[in-house]
Design an enzyme around this catalytic site. Structure first.
Site, PDB file in Angstrom:
ATOM      1  N   MET A 151     -37.928  58.557  40.812  1.00 26.76           N
ATOM      2  CA  MET A 151     -38.888  58.928  41.864  1.00 26.76           C
ATOM      3  C   MET A 151     -40.029  59.743  41.245  1.00 26.76           C
ATOM      4  O   MET A 151     -40.322  60.852  41.658  1.00 26.76           O
ATOM      5  CB  MET A 151     -38.124  59.720  42.930  1.00 26.76           C
ATOM      6  CG  MET A 151     -38.869  59.940  44.190  1.00 26.76           C
ATOM      7  SD  MET A 151     -39.022  58.440  45.156  1.00 26.76           S
ATOM      8  CE  MET A 151     -39.432  59.217  46.733  1.00 26.76           C
ATOM      9  N   GLY A 152     -40.666  59.169  40.240  1.00 24.66           N
ATOM     10  CA  GLY A 152     -41.853  59.802  39.661  1.00 24.66           C
ATOM     11  C   GLY A 152     -43.082  59.345  40.436  1.00 24.66           C
ATOM     12  O   GLY A 152     -43.000  59.038  41.630  1.00 24.66           O
ATOM     13  N   ARG A 153     -44.204  59.269  39.734  1.00 23.92           N
ATOM     14  CA  ARG A 153     -45.455  58.915  40.423  1.00 23.92           C
ATOM     15  C   ARG A 153     -45.362  57.544  41.075  1.00 23.92           C
ATOM     16  O   ARG A 153     -45.723  57.364  42.235  1.00 23.92           O
ATOM     17  CB  ARG A 153     -46.616  58.903  39.436  1.00 23.92           C
ATOM     18  CG  ARG A 153     -46.884  60.213  38.741  1.00 23.92           C
ATOM     19  CD  ARG A 153     -48.003  59.995  37.727  1.00 23.92           C
ATOM     20  NE  ARG A 153     -48.211  61.129  36.870  1.00 23.92           N
ATOM     21  CZ  ARG A 153     -47.530  61.335  35.736  1.00 23.92           C
ATOM     22  NH1 ARG A 153     -46.604  60.487  35.330  1.00 23.92           N
ATOM     23  NH2 ARG A 153     -47.789  62.401  35.004  1.00 23.92           N
ATOM     24  N   ILE A 154     -44.894  56.543  40.307  1.00 18.89           N
ATOM     25  CA  ILE A 154     -44.897  55.173  40.833  1.00 18.89           C
ATOM     26  C   ILE A 154     -43.807  55.003  41.883  1.00 18.89           C
ATOM     27  O   ILE A 154     -44.046  54.418  42.948  1.00 18.89           O
ATOM     28  CB  ILE A 154     -44.753  54.144  39.684  1.00 18.89           C
ATOM     29  CG1 ILE A 154     -45.930  54.284  38.711  1.00 18.89           C
ATOM     30  CG2 ILE A 154     -44.689  52.725  40.235  1.00 18.89           C
ATOM     31  CD1 ILE A 154     -45.794  53.488  37.407  1.00 18.89           C
ATOM     32  N   THR A 231     -40.349  46.678  37.862  1.00 18.88           N
ATOM     33  CA  THR A 231     -41.717  46.723  37.323  1.00 18.88           C
ATOM     34  C   THR A 231     -41.809  47.807  36.254  1.00 18.88           C
ATOM     35  O   THR A 231     -42.909  48.231  35.889  1.00 18.88           O
ATOM     36  CB  THR A 231     -42.752  47.030  38.432  1.00 18.88           C
ATOM     37  OG1 THR A 231     -42.353  48.226  39.104  1.00 18.88           O
ATOM     38  CG2 THR A 231     -42.875  45.893  39.429  1.00 18.88           C
ATOM     39  N   ARG A 233     -39.420  48.600  32.814  1.00 19.11           N
ATOM     40  CA  ARG A 233     -39.272  47.998  31.490  1.00 19.11           C
ATOM     41  C   ARG A 233     -38.069  47.065  31.517  1.00 19.11           C
ATOM     42  O   ARG A 233     -37.018  47.412  32.066  1.00 19.11           O
ATOM     43  CB  ARG A 233     -39.088  49.067  30.416  1.00 19.11           C
ATOM     44  CG  ARG A 233     -40.356  49.817  30.039  1.00 19.11           C
ATOM     45  CD  ARG A 233     -41.376  48.945  29.315  1.00 19.11           C
ATOM     46  NE  ARG A 233     -42.569  49.680  28.922  1.00 19.11           N
ATOM     47  CZ  ARG A 233     -43.689  49.752  29.650  1.00 19.11           C
ATOM     48  NH1 ARG A 233     -43.772  49.147  30.813  1.00 19.11           N
ATOM     49  NH2 ARG A 233     -44.732  50.425  29.187  1.00 19.11           N
ATOM     50  N   GLU A 262     -39.907  40.394  25.922  1.00 16.75           N
ATOM     51  CA  GLU A 262     -41.200  39.774  26.250  1.00 16.75           C
ATOM     52  C   GLU A 262     -41.889  39.247  25.003  1.00 16.75           C
ATOM     53  O   GLU A 262     -41.830  39.922  23.964  1.00 16.75           O
ATOM     54  CB  GLU A 262     -42.109  40.807  26.931  1.00 16.75           C
ATOM     55  CG  GLU A 262     -41.633  41.144  28.304  1.00 16.75           C
ATOM     56  CD  GLU A 262     -42.458  42.245  28.970  1.00 16.75           C
ATOM     57  OE1 GLU A 262     -43.602  42.500  28.537  1.00 16.75           O
ATOM     58  OE2 GLU A 262     -41.953  42.835  29.922  1.00 16.75           O
ATOM     59  N   HIS A 280     -45.784  40.552  33.395  1.00 15.68           N
ATOM     60  CA  HIS A 280     -46.115  41.960  33.091  1.00 15.68           C
ATOM     61  C   HIS A 280     -47.560  42.296  33.504  1.00 15.68           C
ATOM     62  O   HIS A 280     -48.403  42.603  32.660  1.00 15.68           O
ATOM     63  CB  HIS A 280     -45.882  42.284  31.603  1.00 15.68           C
ATOM     64  CG  HIS A 280     -45.659  43.752  31.377  1.00 15.68           C
ATOM     65  ND1 HIS A 280     -44.884  44.258  30.369  1.00 15.68           N
ATOM     66  CD2 HIS A 280     -46.124  44.845  32.059  1.00 15.68           C
ATOM     67  CE1 HIS A 280     -44.875  45.587  30.423  1.00 15.68           C
ATOM     68  NE2 HIS A 280     -45.636  45.957  31.448  1.00 15.68           N
TER      69      HIS A 280
END
Ligand code: GLV
Length: 314
Positions: A151-154, A231, A233, A262, A280
């Site tokens: 639950m960081g910025r994104i 979304t 890694r 990837e 990505h």
């Protein structure tokens, strides 16, 4: 005037600004390019992409390097202890990509739940033969429970979007947030989150502790019919195990923007109709990518001028 290596083509006019005061060497094919080999003895700054592996061997062969400015928020491509040991500053591009990445996470959530990509393929294949009451039924989004891992910025920006869909939000991360920062979300342990959430969206950084956080066992314990969104890694999810969980359950669908190796993708995912696969592009809206490039270049300019960078790591 310092030598700055720019590892690829960047949007916007940041590189031109850099050229005004420094010698810039730019190459399409990253730090493994001949152009880099030719200038590496002089290079004091690298504007690096997440596809560049900045490891101890790279640092040892770049003796004048002072700053690695990653054009990404994630820095799992950079050996941070090796940089610290050599006094090389590492910077990233937080904040500017938060909303774009949250938009894409929500787009994947909707596409996976409501089978939008699968439906698009069906229409193009000429297989749409008309509306029926049982055709292409999907998973309900409105009011479903969303679990956010990291639950960081994104993660917080995704939680804000969930409010518009009346979704109760659970979250998990190493430390519980102060209620005022939690966007109305409820803290639970990861195990509880995966058994309760209808949608699980991953937003934690890739570290040794989060590698294969979603392994065979954890995927098997997810709620039957749930949907996994990644979304963050690729290596956070065991991709082969995910292919099995999509084929045999418990997952109804997955929306993925990142992959373990990837640009190679596990064949079991490529053949799953219930996997929505994006290349990505989480931060790939035009203003965001320009802002990321500008931020990375600002970080380089600050360090070369002897000042603290805008967004240092650690
Ligand atoms: C993109 O994947 C980033 O980490 O910024």
């Amino acid at each position: 005037m310092a030598t700055v290596f720019v590892s690829g083509t960047l949007p916007g006019d940041g590189v031109a600004a850099l050229r005004a005061s420094h010698r810039v060497v730019q190459a399409e094919d990253g730090i493994r390019s001949a152009a880099f080999a030719d200038c590496r003895a002089d290079v004091e700054a690298v504007v690096a992409l997440l596809t560049d592996r900045i490891d101890a061997a790279f640092l040892d062969a770049s003796p004048r390097l002072r700053v690695v400015a990653n054009v990404a928020v994630g820095v799992d491509n950079v050996d941070l202890p090796a940089c610290r040991a050599r006094g090389v500053i590492v910077t990233n591009t937080p904040d500017v990509l938060t909303e774009a990445t949250a938009d894409l996470a929500f787009g994947l959530l909707l596409a996976a739940a409501r089978r939008i990509a699968e439906g698009d393929r069906l229409v193009r294949a000429g297989a749409f033969t008309g509306w029926t009451p049982t055709f292409m039924l999907g998973t309900r989004v409105h009011g479903a429970t969303l679990g956010i891992v990291g639950m960081g910025r994104i993660g917080s920006a995704v939680a804000r979007r969930a409010r518009g869909f009346s979704m109760p939000v659970l979250y998990t991360q190493r430390s519980r947030l102060d209620a005022t920062l939690a966007e109305g979300a409820t803290y639970v342990e990861l195990e509880e989150l995966v058994t309760r959430a209808d949608f699980v969206s991953i937003h934690c950084p890739l570290t040794p502790a989060t590698t294969h956080l979603f392994d065979e066992g954890r995927l098997a314990r997810m709620k039957p019919g749930s949907v996994l969104i990644n979304t963050a890694r690729g290596p956070i999810v065991d991709e082969a195990a995910l292919g099995r969980a999509l084929e045999h359950g418990p997952l109804a669908a997955a929306g993925l923007d990142v992959f373990e190796h990837e640009p190679v993708i596990d064949p079991s995912l490529l053949t799953r109709p219930n996997a929505v696969l994006a290349p990505h592009i989480g931060s790939a809206d035009r203003p965001t990518r320009q802002a990321m490039a500008s931020r990375a270049i600002a970080n380089v300019l600050e360090v070369l001028a002897g000042r603290p960078p805008v967004s240092p790591i650690g």
